[in-house]
Design a protein around this motif. Structure first.
Motif, PDB file in Angstrom:
ATOM      1  N   ASP A 192       0.844  -1.189   0.000  1.00  0.00           N
ATOM      2  CA  ASP A 192       0.000   0.000   0.000  1.00  0.00           C
ATOM      3  C   ASP A 192       0.881   1.242   0.000  1.00  0.00           C
ATOM      4  OD1 ASP A 192      -2.222  -1.671   0.270  1.00  0.00           O
ATOM      5  OD2 ASP A 192      -2.329  -1.390   2.448  1.00  0.00           O
ATOM      6  N   ILE A 193       0.328   2.340  -0.520  1.00  0.00           N
ATOM      7  CA  ILE A 193       0.921   3.667  -0.364  1.00  0.00           C
ATOM      8  C   ILE A 193      -0.177   4.580   0.141  1.00  0.00           C
ATOM      9  CG2 ILE A 193       2.093   5.596  -1.471  1.00  0.00           C
ATOM     10  CD1 ILE A 193       3.145   3.674  -3.575  1.00  0.00           C
ATOM     11  N   ARG A 194       0.032   5.164   1.302  1.00  0.00           N
ATOM     12  CA  ARG A 194      -0.977   6.028   1.907  1.00  0.00           C
ATOM     13  C   ARG A 194      -0.762   7.484   1.508  1.00  0.00           C
ATOM     14  NH1 ARG A 194       0.221   2.133   5.838  1.00  0.00           N
ATOM     15  NH2 ARG A 194       1.871   3.428   6.736  1.00  0.00           N
ATOM     16  N   PRO A 195      -1.821   8.297   1.557  1.00  0.00           N
ATOM     17  CA  PRO A 195      -1.675   9.712   1.197  1.00  0.00           C
ATOM     18  C   PRO A 195      -0.606  10.396   2.041  1.00  0.00           C
ATOM     19  CG  PRO A 195      -3.994   9.132   1.367  1.00  0.00           C
ATOM     20  CD  PRO A 195      -3.232   7.958   1.880  1.00  0.00           C
ATOM     21  N   GLY A 196       0.239  11.160   1.374  1.00  0.00           N
ATOM     22  CA  GLY A 196       1.288  11.905   2.062  1.00  0.00           C
ATOM     23  C   GLY A 196       2.563  11.125   2.306  1.00  0.00           C
ATOM     24  N   GLU A 197       2.567   9.836   2.007  1.00  0.00           N
ATOM     25  CA  GLU A 197       3.757   9.021   2.223  1.00  0.00           C
ATOM     26  C   GLU A 197       4.768   9.176   1.091  1.00  0.00           C
ATOM     27  OE1 GLU A 197       3.448   4.954   4.680  1.00  0.00           O
ATOM     28  OE2 GLU A 197       2.521   4.878   2.708  1.00  0.00           O
ATOM     29  N   VAL A 198       6.039   9.025   1.464  1.00  0.00           N
ATOM     30  CA  VAL A 198       7.101   8.805   0.487  1.00  0.00           C
ATOM     31  C   VAL A 198       7.580   7.368   0.690  1.00  0.00           C
ATOM     32  CG1 VAL A 198       9.397   9.467  -0.302  1.00  0.00           C
ATOM     33  CG2 VAL A 198       7.796  11.227   0.490  1.00  0.00           C
ATOM     34  N   VAL A 199       7.483   6.566  -0.353  1.00  0.00           N
ATOM     35  CA  VAL A 199       7.856   5.152  -0.284  1.00  0.00           C
ATOM     36  C   VAL A 199       9.012   4.900  -1.235  1.00  0.00           C
ATOM     37  CG1 VAL A 199       7.091   2.774  -0.663  1.00  0.00           C
ATOM     38  CG2 VAL A 199       5.533   4.445   0.380  1.00  0.00           C
ATOM     39  N   ALA A 200      10.055   4.245  -0.739  1.00  0.00           N
ATOM     40  CA  ALA A 200      11.205   3.874  -1.557  1.00  0.00           C
ATOM     41  C   ALA A 200      11.024   2.452  -2.074  1.00  0.00           C
ATOM     42  CB  ALA A 200      12.483   3.979  -0.734  1.00  0.00           C
ATOM     43  N   LEU A 201      11.206   2.274  -3.372  1.00  0.00           N
ATOM     44  CA  LEU A 201      11.164   0.949  -3.987  1.00  0.00           C
ATOM     45  C   LEU A 201      12.597   0.570  -4.339  1.00  0.00           C
ATOM     46  CD1 LEU A 201       9.460  -1.412  -5.094  1.00  0.00           C
ATOM     47  CD2 LEU A 201       9.267  -0.138  -7.240  1.00  0.00           C
ATOM     48  N   LEU A 202      13.122  -0.435  -3.643  1.00  0.00           N
ATOM     49  CA  LEU A 202      14.543  -0.758  -3.717  1.00  0.00           C
ATOM     50  C   LEU A 202      14.776  -2.166  -4.243  1.00  0.00           C
ATOM     51  CD1 LEU A 202      15.514   0.628  -0.187  1.00  0.00           C
ATOM     52  CD2 LEU A 202      15.682   1.828  -2.378  1.00  0.00           C
ATOM     53  N   GLY A 203      15.999  -2.418  -4.665  1.00  0.00           N
ATOM     54  CA  GLY A 203      16.384  -3.740  -5.155  1.00  0.00           C
ATOM     55  C   GLY A 203      17.487  -3.606  -6.180  1.00  0.00           C
ATOM     56  N   ARG A 204      18.245  -4.660  -6.373  1.00  0.00           N
ATOM     57  CA  ARG A 204      19.293  -4.637  -7.386  1.00  0.00           C
ATOM     58  C   ARG A 204      18.676  -4.590  -8.785  1.00  0.00           C
ATOM     59  NH1 ARG A 204      21.189  -8.633  -3.808  1.00  0.00           N
ATOM     60  NH2 ARG A 204      20.402 -10.240  -5.221  1.00  0.00           N
ATOM     61  N   ASN A 205      19.519  -4.335  -9.763  1.00  0.00           N
ATOM     62  CA  ASN A 205      19.048  -4.307 -11.154  1.00  0.00           C
ATOM     63  C   ASN A 205      18.445  -5.656 -11.534  1.00  0.00           C
ATOM     64  OD1 ASN A 205      19.953  -1.692 -11.486  1.00  0.00           O
ATOM     65  ND2 ASN A 205      21.892  -2.283 -12.428  1.00  0.00           N
ATOM     66  N   GLY A 206      17.331  -5.596 -12.272  1.00  0.00           N
ATOM     67  CA  GLY A 206      16.711  -6.816 -12.764  1.00  0.00           C
ATOM     68  C   GLY A 206      15.794  -7.511 -11.782  1.00  0.00           C
ATOM     69  N   MET A 207      15.477  -6.864 -10.661  1.00  0.00           N
ATOM     70  CA  MET A 207      14.643  -7.494  -9.629  1.00  0.00           C
ATOM     71  C   MET A 207      13.154  -7.196  -9.802  1.00  0.00           C
ATOM     72  SD  MET A 207      16.591  -9.376  -7.752  1.00  0.00           S
ATOM     73  CE  MET A 207      17.667  -9.722  -9.132  1.00  0.00           C
ATOM     74  N   GLY A 208      12.793  -6.301 -10.746  1.00  0.00           N
ATOM     75  CA  GLY A 208      11.382  -6.046 -11.018  1.00  0.00           C
ATOM     76  C   GLY A 208      10.889  -4.654 -10.700  1.00  0.00           C
ATOM     77  N   LYS A 209      11.774  -3.731 -10.353  1.00  0.00           N
ATOM     78  CA  LYS A 209      11.330  -2.388  -9.978  1.00  0.00           C
ATOM     79  C   LYS A 209      10.663  -1.662 -11.143  1.00  0.00           C
ATOM     80  CE  LYS A 209      15.370  -0.863  -8.688  1.00  0.00           C
ATOM     81  NZ  LYS A 209      16.173  -2.032  -9.172  1.00  0.00           N
ATOM     82  N   SER A 210      11.331  -1.638 -12.290  1.00  0.00           N
ATOM     83  CA  SER A 210      10.758  -0.930 -13.440  1.00  0.00           C
ATOM     84  C   SER A 210       9.493  -1.607 -13.949  1.00  0.00           C
ATOM     85  CB  SER A 210      11.794  -0.828 -14.566  1.00  0.00           C
ATOM     86  OG  SER A 210      12.837   0.053 -14.196  1.00  0.00           O
ATOM     87  N   THR A 211       9.434  -2.931 -13.876  1.00  0.00           N
ATOM     88  CA  THR A 211       8.214  -3.636 -14.272  1.00  0.00           C
ATOM     89  C   THR A 211       7.063  -3.284 -13.330  1.00  0.00           C
ATOM     90  OG1 THR A 211       9.491  -5.465 -15.214  1.00  0.00           O
ATOM     91  CG2 THR A 211       7.193  -5.907 -14.664  1.00  0.00           C
ATOM     92  N   THR A 212       7.357  -3.163 -12.046  1.00  0.00           N
ATOM     93  CA  THR A 212       6.324  -2.752 -11.092  1.00  0.00           C
ATOM     94  C   THR A 212       5.770  -1.392 -11.464  1.00  0.00           C
ATOM     95  OG1 THR A 212       7.375  -4.001  -9.300  1.00  0.00           O
ATOM     96  CG2 THR A 212       5.864  -2.236  -8.668  1.00  0.00           C
ATOM     97  N   ILE A 213       6.656  -0.441 -11.734  1.00  0.00           N
ATOM     98  CA  ILE A 213       6.212   0.907 -12.084  1.00  0.00           C
ATOM     99  C   ILE A 213       5.441   0.903 -13.396  1.00  0.00           C
ATOM    100  CG2 ILE A 213       7.067   3.161 -12.842  1.00  0.00           C
ATOM    101  CD1 ILE A 213       9.169   2.984 -10.679  1.00  0.00           C
ATOM    102  N   LYS A 214       5.946   0.171 -14.373  1.00  0.00           N
ATOM    103  CA  LYS A 214       5.255   0.104 -15.665  1.00  0.00           C
ATOM    104  C   LYS A 214       3.846  -0.441 -15.500  1.00  0.00           C
ATOM    105  CE  LYS A 214       6.359  -1.280 -20.405  1.00  0.00           C
ATOM    106  NZ  LYS A 214       7.364  -2.014 -21.254  1.00  0.00           N
TER     107      LYS A 214
END
Length: 238
Positions: free
Chosen positions: A28-50
């Protein structure tokens, strides 16, 4: 801080053709939060955002934005709901001036206490005001990143997503981007950030999610992650 999520993902799975990349993400991301999405390259971060912004249709699971299902929605519909992205690689238009970038994508949204006008955007990044008549391809990499952030803010987003916020930037420009993100946090902007500079990102983020091979390996407060440096070595290579 409001406890009702602005963004909710449940059982999110996505990939490309027969290749699965994400496996049952719940966060979840709640209103007003800053959430960091972390992980090494190729772990799925960009796919999550896409997947969040409609560039990739989930294979399973659901995404709710302000209680509305958006996992089957088109990218333009998700954008109109108030989700804006600063993409990896900036993707500024070479044939538009700085001012045209900021005017062409501007949108007013109900509930914005202090909307992002052209004047406010120039106040946030004075360098853009100096370069207002320059084309996108005439800007340095740092200026293009400032423009990409300002362009996203011009839509007055409810959720701002930054994919590789400071990648490839000179240290002085990275510091400028961190200053900007700190200001946005103070103003209550809900934000999801991907960046490899964990030392800089954690003080800004309320919570962090770590992806490992398309799964959430750990999530919790930034303070908890800061106290567990062994997780940095195990999952982030830091």
């Amino acid at each position: 801080m409001n406890a009702v999520p602005l963004l909710r993902c449940r059982g999110l799975e996505a990939g490309y053709g027969a290749s699965r990349v994400l496996f049952g993400l719940d966060f979840d991301i709640r209103p007003g939060e800053v959430v960091a999405l972390l992980g090494r390259n190729g772990m799925g971060k960009s796919t999550t955002i896409k997947t969040l912004v409609g560039g990739l249709r989930p294979q399973y699971g659901e995404i709710l934005f302000d209680g509305r299902p958006i996992h089957a929605a088109r990218a333009d519909h998700i954008a109109r709901l108030g989700v804006a992205i600063v993409p990896e690689g900036r993707q500024c238009f070479p044939n538009l001036t700085v001012r045209e970038h900021l005017v062409a994508f501007a949108a007013r949204r109900n509930g914005a206490a202090e909307p992002w006008t052209l004047a406010r955007l120039y106040g946030l990044f004075p360098r853009l005001a100096e370069r207002a008549g320059h084309m996108g391809n005439q800007l340095s990499g740092g200026e293009q990143q400032m423009l990409a952030i300002a362009r996203a803010l011009s839509t007055n987003p409810r959720l701002l997503i930054l994919d590789e916020a400071t990648e490839g930037l000179a240290p002085v420009i990275r510091d400028e981007i961190w200053r900007c993100l700190a200001l946005l946090k103070a103003q209550g902007q809900t934000t999801l950030v991907v960046d490899k500079y964990v030392e800089k990102l954690l003080p800004l983020a309320d919570r962090a999610l770590i992806l490992e091979r398309g799964r959430i390996a750990w999530q919790g407060s930034s303070a908890a992650l800061d106290a567990r440096r062994e997780l940095w070595s195990r999952y982030l290579g830091v």
